[in-house]
Scaffold this motif. Structure first.
Motif, PDB file in Angstrom:
ATOM      1  N   PRO A 180      20.838  46.248  38.440  1.00 26.45           N
ATOM      2  CA  PRO A 180      20.441  45.399  37.311  1.00 26.45           C
ATOM      3  C   PRO A 180      18.935  45.510  37.065  1.00 26.45           C
ATOM      4  N   VAL A 181      18.553  45.735  35.810  1.00 25.12           N
ATOM      5  CA  VAL A 181      17.141  45.920  35.488  1.00 25.12           C
ATOM      6  C   VAL A 181      16.587  44.852  34.558  1.00 25.12           C
ATOM      7  N   GLY A 182      17.455  44.055  33.963  1.00 25.42           N
ATOM      8  CA  GLY A 182      16.987  43.012  33.065  1.00 25.42           C
ATOM      9  C   GLY A 182      18.113  42.085  32.682  1.00 25.42           C
ATOM     10  N   TYR A 183      17.738  40.935  32.146  1.00 24.12           N
ATOM     11  CA  TYR A 183      18.734  39.941  31.785  1.00 24.12           C
ATOM     12  C   TYR A 183      18.207  39.005  30.712  1.00 24.12           C
ATOM     13  N   ALA A 184      19.126  38.364  30.045  1.00 28.16           N
ATOM     14  CA  ALA A 184      18.848  37.207  29.199  1.00 28.16           C
ATOM     15  C   ALA A 184      20.069  36.307  29.314  1.00 28.16           C
ATOM     16  N   TYR A 185      19.832  35.014  29.287  1.00 27.92           N
ATOM     17  CA  TYR A 185      20.973  34.116  29.240  1.00 27.92           C
ATOM     18  C   TYR A 185      20.615  32.869  28.452  1.00 27.92           C
ATOM     19  N   GLY A 186      21.654  32.235  27.957  1.00 27.42           N
ATOM     20  CA  GLY A 186      21.464  31.009  27.203  1.00 27.42           C
ATOM     21  C   GLY A 186      22.764  30.263  27.087  1.00 27.42           C
ATOM     22  N   ASN A 187      22.699  29.183  26.342  1.00 30.35           N
ATOM     23  CA  ASN A 187      23.888  28.385  26.094  1.00 30.35           C
ATOM     24  C   ASN A 187      23.720  27.641  24.776  1.00 30.35           C
ATOM     25  N   ARG A 188      24.777  26.970  24.369  1.00 27.95           N
ATOM     26  CA  ARG A 188      24.790  26.224  23.116  1.00 27.95           C
ATOM     27  C   ARG A 188      24.183  24.840  23.342  1.00 27.95           C
ATOM     28  N   ILE A 189      23.356  24.405  22.396  1.00 24.05           N
ATOM     29  CA  ILE A 189      22.834  23.038  22.434  1.00 24.05           C
ATOM     30  C   ILE A 189      23.161  22.350  21.113  1.00 24.05           C
ATOM     31  N   GLU A 190      23.389  21.059  21.203  1.00 26.11           N
ATOM     32  CA  GLU A 190      23.740  20.247  20.036  1.00 26.11           C
ATOM     33  C   GLU A 190      22.602  19.287  19.728  1.00 26.11           C
ATOM     34  N   ASP A 191      22.663  18.667  18.552  1.00 30.04           N
ATOM     35  CA  ASP A 191      21.719  17.605  18.212  1.00 30.04           C
ATOM     36  C   ASP A 191      21.818  16.527  19.293  1.00 30.04           C
ATOM     37  N   GLY A 192      20.702  16.037  19.746  1.00 27.95           N
ATOM     38  CA  GLY A 192      20.695  15.029  20.803  1.00 27.95           C
ATOM     39  C   GLY A 192      20.595  15.607  22.203  1.00 27.95           C
ATOM     40  N   ASP A 193      20.728  16.926  22.338  1.00 31.04           N
ATOM     41  CA  ASP A 193      20.588  17.569  23.646  1.00 31.04           C
ATOM     42  C   ASP A 193      19.189  17.293  24.189  1.00 31.04           C
ATOM     43  N   ARG A 194      19.090  17.200  25.513  1.00 28.17           N
ATOM     44  CA  ARG A 194      17.783  16.926  26.115  1.00 28.17           C
ATOM     45  C   ARG A 194      16.763  17.993  25.762  1.00 28.17           C
ATOM     46  N   TYR A 195      17.199  19.202  25.470  1.00 38.21           N
ATOM     47  CA  TYR A 195      16.295  20.265  25.016  1.00 38.21           C
ATOM     48  C   TYR A 195      15.540  19.788  23.775  1.00 38.21           C
ATOM     49  N   TRP A 196      16.298  19.266  22.799  1.00 40.01           N
ATOM     50  CA  TRP A 196      15.674  18.786  21.564  1.00 40.01           C
ATOM     51  C   TRP A 196      14.909  17.488  21.803  1.00 40.01           C
ATOM     52  N   GLN A 197      15.410  16.624  22.686  1.00 42.84           N
ATOM     53  CA  GLN A 197      14.744  15.348  22.950  1.00 42.84           C
ATOM     54  C   GLN A 197      13.348  15.545  23.532  1.00 42.84           C
ATOM     55  N   ARG A 198      13.146  16.619  24.274  1.00 41.38           N
ATOM     56  CA  ARG A 198      11.846  16.881  24.898  1.00 41.38           C
ATOM     57  C   ARG A 198      10.907  17.682  23.993  1.00 41.38           C
ATOM     58  N   THR A 199      11.392  18.091  22.823  1.00 39.12           N
ATOM     59  CA  THR A 199      10.571  18.866  21.891  1.00 39.12           C
ATOM     60  C   THR A 199       9.725  17.913  21.052  1.00 39.12           C
ATOM     61  N   ASN A 200       8.416  18.189  21.013  1.00 39.61           N
ATOM     62  CA  ASN A 200       7.501  17.344  20.267  1.00 39.61           C
ATOM     63  C   ASN A 200       6.629  18.217  19.366  1.00 39.61           C
ATOM     64  N   PRO A 201       6.598  17.962  18.055  1.00 44.77           N
ATOM     65  CA  PRO A 201       7.333  16.908  17.379  1.00 44.77           C
ATOM     66  C   PRO A 201       8.830  17.218  17.345  1.00 44.77           C
ATOM     67  N   ALA A 202       9.621  16.202  17.015  1.00 45.89           N
ATOM     68  CA  ALA A 202      11.069  16.390  16.918  1.00 45.89           C
ATOM     69  C   ALA A 202      11.351  17.510  15.917  1.00 45.89           C
ATOM     70  N   PRO A 203      12.285  18.385  16.232  1.00 42.78           N
ATOM     71  CA  PRO A 203      12.573  19.508  15.326  1.00 42.78           C
ATOM     72  C   PRO A 203      13.198  19.036  14.020  1.00 42.78           C
ATOM     73  N   SER A 204      13.015  19.826  13.000  1.00 46.72           N
ATOM     74  CA  SER A 204      13.598  19.566  11.689  1.00 46.72           C
ATOM     75  C   SER A 204      15.119  19.496  11.797  1.00 46.72           C
ATOM     76  N   GLU A 205      15.702  18.642  10.981  1.00 48.06           N
ATOM     77  CA  GLU A 205      17.167  18.506  10.971  1.00 48.06           C
ATOM     78  C   GLU A 205      17.857  19.825  10.637  1.00 48.06           C
ATOM     79  N   LYS A 206      17.193  20.692   9.889  1.00 52.59           N
ATOM     80  CA  LYS A 206      17.831  21.978   9.556  1.00 52.59           C
ATOM     81  C   LYS A 206      18.138  22.783  10.819  1.00 52.59           C
ATOM     82  N   TYR A 207      17.375  22.556  11.898  1.00 55.53           N
ATOM     83  CA  TYR A 207      17.607  23.270  13.148  1.00 55.53           C
ATOM     84  C   TYR A 207      18.628  22.572  14.039  1.00 55.53           C
ATOM     85  N   THR A 208      18.808  21.271  13.850  1.00 62.22           N
ATOM     86  CA  THR A 208      19.662  20.500  14.759  1.00 62.22           C
ATOM     87  C   THR A 208      20.976  20.048  14.145  1.00 62.22           C
ATOM     88  N   GLU A 209      21.167  20.218  12.835  1.00 63.57           N
ATOM     89  CA  GLU A 209      22.401  19.733  12.212  1.00 63.57           C
ATOM     90  C   GLU A 209      23.632  20.524  12.665  1.00 63.57           C
TER      91      GLU A 209
END
Length: 184
Positions: free
Chosen positions: A73-102
């Motif tokens: 293995p020489v490289g990787y990327a990983y991720g997952n799905r997040i929804e509006d209200g996810d702690r990822y978005w809750q910790r983002t300052n300023p709060a992200p635009s609704e267009k990104y979280t709807e």
């Protein structure tokens, strides 16, 4: 002994995984080399990464794409799905635009390429392969603006990401820039 630096795109195979158990060891192995200069910091320790990886691997929409040269293995990327209200978005300052979280978004949690394969396009190939099978309209990531003396942040901008805020995911984490772009 350090692997020779690649000067052209290496012959690699991209493999996608939706179950962490199948690839956890390879992720830890690559991470340890990618982050070697930072492993002495609590947030970057392999054990801390393993804890985050286990949490992320259990979250909805988990997917990892790894690049292999043969069985190495020489490289990787990983991720997952997040929804509006996810702690990822809750910790983002300023709060992200609704267009990104709807609608759900893909959170790219980690991307890394072993030093010998950097600058060969492997990271972009892994990134694009991860997004190719996603149906979420946006992908977001967090980057330490100091990483690579700003080169990592600039690279993500060149891939179409834009800054939308900041986050500090944990007390041990540096302040990170939150970036986003469409998945298309």
């Amino acid at each position: 002994m350090e692997a020779p630096r690649m000067t052209s795109a290496p012959a690699i195979e991209l493999r996608s995984f939706t179950e962490l158990d199948a690839v956890r060891g390879d992720l830890l192995d690559v991470y340890a080399e990618v982050r070697a200069p930072l492993l002495h910091l609590a947030n970057y320790a392999v054990s801390s990464f393993g804890e985050r990886l286990d949490r992320h691997g259990a979250e909805p929409g988990f997917q990892a794409v790894l690049a292999y040269e043969g069985e190495h293995p020489v490289g990787y990327a990983y991720g997952n799905r997040i929804e509006d209200g996810d702690r990822y978005w809750q910790r983002t300052n300023p709060a992200p635009s609704e267009k990104y979280t709807e609608h759900a978004a893909v959170a790219l949690k980690e991307i890394g390429v072993r030093p010998a394969w950097r600058g060969t396009g492997v990271a972009r190939r892994i990134h694009d392969a991860l997004l190719a099978s996603r149906d979420e309209p946006y992908v977001t990531l967090m980057v330490n603006e100091a990483a690579g003396d700003g080169k990592v942040h600039a690279l993500y901008r060149s891939w179409g990401y834009e800054d939308i805020g900041h986050s500090q995911p944990s007390p041990a984490s540096p302040r990170l820039t939150v970036m986003i772009r469409s998945t298309g």
